[in-house]
Motif scaffolding. Structure first.
Motif, PDB file in Angstrom:
ATOM      1  N   GLN A  83       0.814  -1.216   0.000  1.00 48.74           N
ATOM      2  CA  GLN A  83       0.000   0.000   0.000  1.00 48.74           C
ATOM      3  C   GLN A  83       0.848   1.267   0.000  1.00 48.74           C
ATOM      4  O   GLN A  83       0.419   2.306  -0.513  1.00 48.74           O
ATOM      5  CB  GLN A  83      -0.913   0.009   1.233  1.00 48.74           C
ATOM      6  N   ALA A  84       2.029   1.214   0.588  1.00 50.76           N
ATOM      7  CA  ALA A  84       2.887   2.387   0.710  1.00 50.76           C
ATOM      8  C   ALA A  84       4.243   2.119   0.061  1.00 50.76           C
ATOM      9  O   ALA A  84       4.657   0.963  -0.072  1.00 50.76           O
ATOM     10  CB  ALA A  84       3.077   2.753   2.184  1.00 50.76           C
ATOM     11  N   THR A  85       4.914   3.174  -0.339  1.00 50.03           N
ATOM     12  CA  THR A  85       6.249   3.075  -0.940  1.00 50.03           C
ATOM     13  C   THR A  85       7.284   3.363   0.128  1.00 50.03           C
ATOM     14  O   THR A  85       7.298   4.454   0.710  1.00 50.03           O
ATOM     15  CB  THR A  85       6.386   4.088  -2.096  1.00 50.03           C
ATOM     16  N   LEU A  86       8.156   2.392   0.396  1.00 48.17           N
ATOM     17  CA  LEU A  86       9.186   2.524   1.428  1.00 48.17           C
ATOM     18  C   LEU A  86      10.561   2.626   0.777  1.00 48.17           C
ATOM     19  O   LEU A  86      10.868   1.861  -0.150  1.00 48.17           O
ATOM     20  CB  LEU A  86       9.170   1.311   2.365  1.00 48.17           C
ATOM     21  N   PHE A  87      11.393   3.541   1.267  1.00 47.82           N
ATOM     22  CA  PHE A  87      12.737   3.664   0.709  1.00 47.82           C
ATOM     23  C   PHE A  87      13.665   4.340   1.694  1.00 47.82           C
ATOM     24  O   PHE A  87      13.230   4.900   2.710  1.00 47.82           O
ATOM     25  CB  PHE A  87      12.714   4.414  -0.620  1.00 47.82           C
ATOM     26  N   VAL A  88      14.958   4.301   1.368  1.00 43.50           N
ATOM     27  CA  VAL A  88      15.990   4.915   2.199  1.00 43.50           C
ATOM     28  C   VAL A  88      16.502   6.166   1.481  1.00 43.50           C
ATOM     29  O   VAL A  88      16.909   6.110   0.317  1.00 43.50           O
ATOM     30  CB  VAL A  88      17.151   3.931   2.461  1.00 43.50           C
ATOM     31  N   GLN A  89      16.482   7.276   2.165  1.00 46.92           N
ATOM     32  CA  GLN A  89      16.804   8.574   1.570  1.00 46.92           C
ATOM     33  C   GLN A  89      18.162   8.586   0.867  1.00 46.92           C
ATOM     34  O   GLN A  89      18.292   9.063  -0.262  1.00 46.92           O
ATOM     35  CB  GLN A  89      16.780   9.635   2.678  1.00 46.92           C
ATOM     36  N   SER A  90      19.192   8.053   1.517  1.00 46.29           N
ATOM     37  CA  SER A  90      20.542   8.145   0.959  1.00 46.29           C
ATOM     38  C   SER A  90      20.730   7.310  -0.295  1.00 46.29           C
ATOM     39  O   SER A  90      21.732   7.472  -1.005  1.00 46.29           O
ATOM     40  CB  SER A  90      21.573   7.724   2.007  1.00 46.29           C
ATOM     41  N   GLN A  91      19.794   6.408  -0.578  1.00 43.30           N
ATOM     42  CA  GLN A  91      19.879   5.607  -1.793  1.00 43.30           C
ATOM     43  C   GLN A  91      19.182   6.289  -2.965  1.00 43.30           C
ATOM     44  O   GLN A  91      19.074   5.716  -4.054  1.00 43.30           O
ATOM     45  CB  GLN A  91      19.259   4.226  -1.550  1.00 43.30           C
ATOM     46  N   MET A  92      18.714   7.510  -2.726  1.00 42.87           N
ATOM     47  CA  MET A  92      18.008   8.270  -3.758  1.00 42.87           C
ATOM     48  C   MET A  92      18.773   9.556  -4.038  1.00 42.87           C
ATOM     49  O   MET A  92      18.492  10.612  -3.462  1.00 42.87           O
ATOM     50  CB  MET A  92      16.582   8.590  -3.284  1.00 42.87           C
ATOM     51  N   PRO A  93      19.787   9.519  -4.915  1.00 38.77           N
ATOM     52  CA  PRO A  93      20.603  10.713  -5.179  1.00 38.77           C
ATOM     53  C   PRO A  93      19.813  11.887  -5.736  1.00 38.77           C
ATOM     54  O   PRO A  93      20.283  13.029  -5.694  1.00 38.77           O
ATOM     55  CB  PRO A  93      21.652  10.207  -6.182  1.00 38.77           C
ATOM     56  N   GLY A 382      10.553  -0.524  -3.344  1.00 42.38           N
ATOM     57  CA  GLY A 382      10.091   0.820  -3.013  1.00 42.38           C
ATOM     58  C   GLY A 382      10.965   1.889  -3.625  1.00 42.38           C
ATOM     59  O   GLY A 382      10.468   2.908  -4.132  1.00 42.38           O
ATOM     60  N   GLN A 383      12.266   1.655  -3.594  1.00 43.73           N
ATOM     61  CA  GLN A 383      13.187   2.649  -4.151  1.00 43.73           C
ATOM     62  C   GLN A 383      13.052   2.757  -5.664  1.00 43.73           C
ATOM     63  O   GLN A 383      13.187   3.859  -6.220  1.00 43.73           O
ATOM     64  CB  GLN A 383      14.628   2.293  -3.742  1.00 43.73           C
ATOM     65  N   GLN A 384      12.762   1.652  -6.328  1.00 43.29           N
ATOM     66  CA  GLN A 384      12.565   1.701  -7.769  1.00 43.29           C
ATOM     67  C   GLN A 384      11.349   2.566  -8.120  1.00 43.29           C
ATOM     68  O   GLN A 384      11.403   3.402  -9.028  1.00 43.29           O
ATOM     69  CB  GLN A 384      12.387   0.288  -8.324  1.00 43.29           C
ATOM     70  N   LYS A 385      10.265   2.373  -7.386  1.00 40.40           N
ATOM     71  CA  LYS A 385       9.063   3.167  -7.630  1.00 40.40           C
ATOM     72  C   LYS A 385       9.315   4.644  -7.314  1.00 40.40           C
ATOM     73  O   LYS A 385       8.937   5.538  -8.080  1.00 40.40           O
ATOM     74  CB  LYS A 385       7.907   2.649  -6.783  1.00 40.40           C
ATOM     75  N   ALA A 386       9.964   4.897  -6.174  1.00 39.68           N
ATOM     76  CA  ALA A 386      10.239   6.279  -5.780  1.00 39.68           C
ATOM     77  C   ALA A 386      11.161   6.958  -6.790  1.00 39.68           C
ATOM     78  O   ALA A 386      10.986   8.137  -7.120  1.00 39.68           O
ATOM     79  CB  ALA A 386      10.863   6.305  -4.385  1.00 39.68           C
ATOM     80  N   GLN A 391      12.826  11.020 -10.617  1.00 37.83           N
ATOM     81  CA  GLN A 391      13.534  11.352 -11.849  1.00 37.83           C
ATOM     82  C   GLN A 391      12.672  12.179 -12.792  1.00 37.83           C
ATOM     83  O   GLN A 391      13.178  13.055 -13.497  1.00 37.83           O
ATOM     84  CB  GLN A 391      14.009  10.071 -12.532  1.00 37.83           C
ATOM     85  N   ALA A 392      11.373  11.903 -12.811  1.00 34.32           N
ATOM     86  CA  ALA A 392      10.475  12.693 -13.665  1.00 34.32           C
ATOM     87  C   ALA A 392      10.443  14.145 -13.205  1.00 34.32           C
ATOM     88  O   ALA A 392      10.469  15.077 -14.026  1.00 34.32           O
ATOM     89  CB  ALA A 392       9.073  12.092 -13.635  1.00 34.32           C
TER      90      ALA A 392
END
Length: 406
Positions: A83-93, A382-386, A391-392
């Motif tokens: 239901q939710a998108t989970l990710f780690v901030q530092s893995q998202m440049p 989650g990181q792939q979706k985020a 990027q968009a």
């Protein structure tokens, strides 16, 4: 009942610094609200490990270990990756790049006036916080929100200022970069494609809004543009912005979604906090939970079993407000005031309530601990979706800021 209007941007973003294993204060103050929101909105929840570095840069192991432990607690508490998108901030440049780009046009004074900046400098005197990262962390928070074009950010009353600076940054960005140099000419071209009748109606509404300030003309224009099947979405936006006299909204201004203050008291009656040493962890051993509650301080007036007490002066009574039903609270209150029950008797329903709440959480946590790859896959997905969303946004931001090689 929903807190967000039906026609609003329904993406919600929230993050938490990796402090390690979470306690009941986190569960009642944040996680239960996330679980409610994820069922209704497009929720993005992230581990704010870069933010942790702003105050704990000298101890990276705490951040690394805390990230994994916190994610396990999120999932065990009921945060659902379906239901939710989970990710780690530092893995998202992308967060870092947008932070850099926003720093080019954000006045320094905006960062210096954020209330929590001076408060933390004062409260954390033992740490060296005279760093660029600490001064800029409110803008990094803005980048976290704006990179996903989130419509709402769940915050407590003390964090509203951070959402407000994000709104100001978005407003300034849109003002600088949202205006097309040939906006009027493009608008006229789109008006002609509407057909004579619709074009005439648009011009009449334009005059009513621009010359008379008629607010009803704005809603009428929205309805008119929605009916124009031969116009692209970007053309409809352009004509609406042209009427309003503003540029295109590249970065939407988010709204603060006020969350109720946590009603979870600590073992000493104060707010539950690791700094007070008065917590019960979500994965606390049941025997330790029982011991902690049984040894809680009570009303000082109850020196002996036969001494009557005042429940409102006892930390255990505050826990009854969370874990006991009305009949149990009545029994505890009357028994304390009349000395009809002892303090250990009074504590037992609370012990039972806490253990019942923790049991399914701990069961799910054990399953996650036994399958470390499962946690990894959840976060990767989650990181792939985020990343696709981030990027968009970044692509459009780069374009309007002139960062194109061709």
């Amino acid at each position: 009942m929903s807190d967000i209007p039906a026609n609003a941007n329904r993406r919600v973003l929230s993050g938490m610094r990796p402090t390690g294993r979470l306690h009941l204060g986190h569960y009642h103050g944040v996680l239960k609200n996330w679980i409610r929101l994820q069922a209704e909105y497009d929720c993005f929840f992230f581990v704010a490990d870069w933010h942790a570095l702003t105050t704990h840069y000298e101890d990276p192991r705490v951040i690394h270990d805390g990230t994994r432990e916190m994610l396990i607690d999120w999932l065990a508490a009921g945060v659902d990756p379906e239901q939710a998108t989970l990710f780690v901030q530092s893995q998202m440049p992308e967060h870092a790049e947008l932070h850099l780009l926003l720093s080019m046009m954000t006045p320094l004074s905006w960062l210096e006036r954020v209330p929590t900046y001076k408060d933390q400098i004062e409260n954390l005197k033992e740490k060296d916080l005279s760093t660029y990262g600490f001064l800029g962390y409110p803008l990094l928070q803005s980048a976290d929100i704006l990179i996903y074009r989130a419509g709402h950010v769940p915050v407590g009353a003390d964090q509203v200022a951070h959402v407000e600076i994000t709104r100001e940054v978005a407003r300034r960005f849109n003002h600088i970069y949202g205006r097309e140099p040939d906006q009027a000419q493009r608008a006229e071209e789109s008006i002609k494609r509407m057909g004579k009748k619709a074009a005439r109606e648009y011009r009449e509404l334009f005059a009513r809004y621009q010359e008379q300030g008629d607010a009803t003309a704005l809603e009428a224009t929205r309805n008119l543009l929605a009916e124009q099947a031969n116009l692209k979405a970007e053309e409809k936006d352009r004509l609406l912005f042209y009427l309003e006299g503003r540029g295109r909204e590249i970065l939407p201004e988010p709204q603060a979604l006020l969350t109720p203050a946590s009603k979870m008291p600590g073992l000493d009656g104060r707010k539950m906090s690791k700094s007070y040493g008065n917590t019960i962890a979500l994965r606390e051993d049941p025997a330790e939970v029982t011991k902690k509650i049984r040894t809680m301080p009570t009303d000082p007036a109850r020196v002996r079993r036969t001494d009557p007490g005042t429940p409102e002066k006892c930390p255990v009574w505050a826990l009854h407000q969370v874990y006991s039903d009305e009949s149990t609270r009545t029994w505890a209150h009357q028994g304390c005031c009349s000395a009809g029950i002892g303090c250990l008797d009074c504590k037992q329903p609370v012990i039972d309530g806490v253990l019942a709440e923790l049991e399914p959480i701990q069961e799910r946590a054990r399953a996650l601990e036994a399958e470390p790859q499962r946690l990894h896959k959840i976060v990767q997905a989650g990181q792939q979706k985020a990343r696709e969303v981030a990027q968009a946004t970044l692509k459009e931001v780069r374009q309007v800021m002139g960062l194109r090689f061709v």
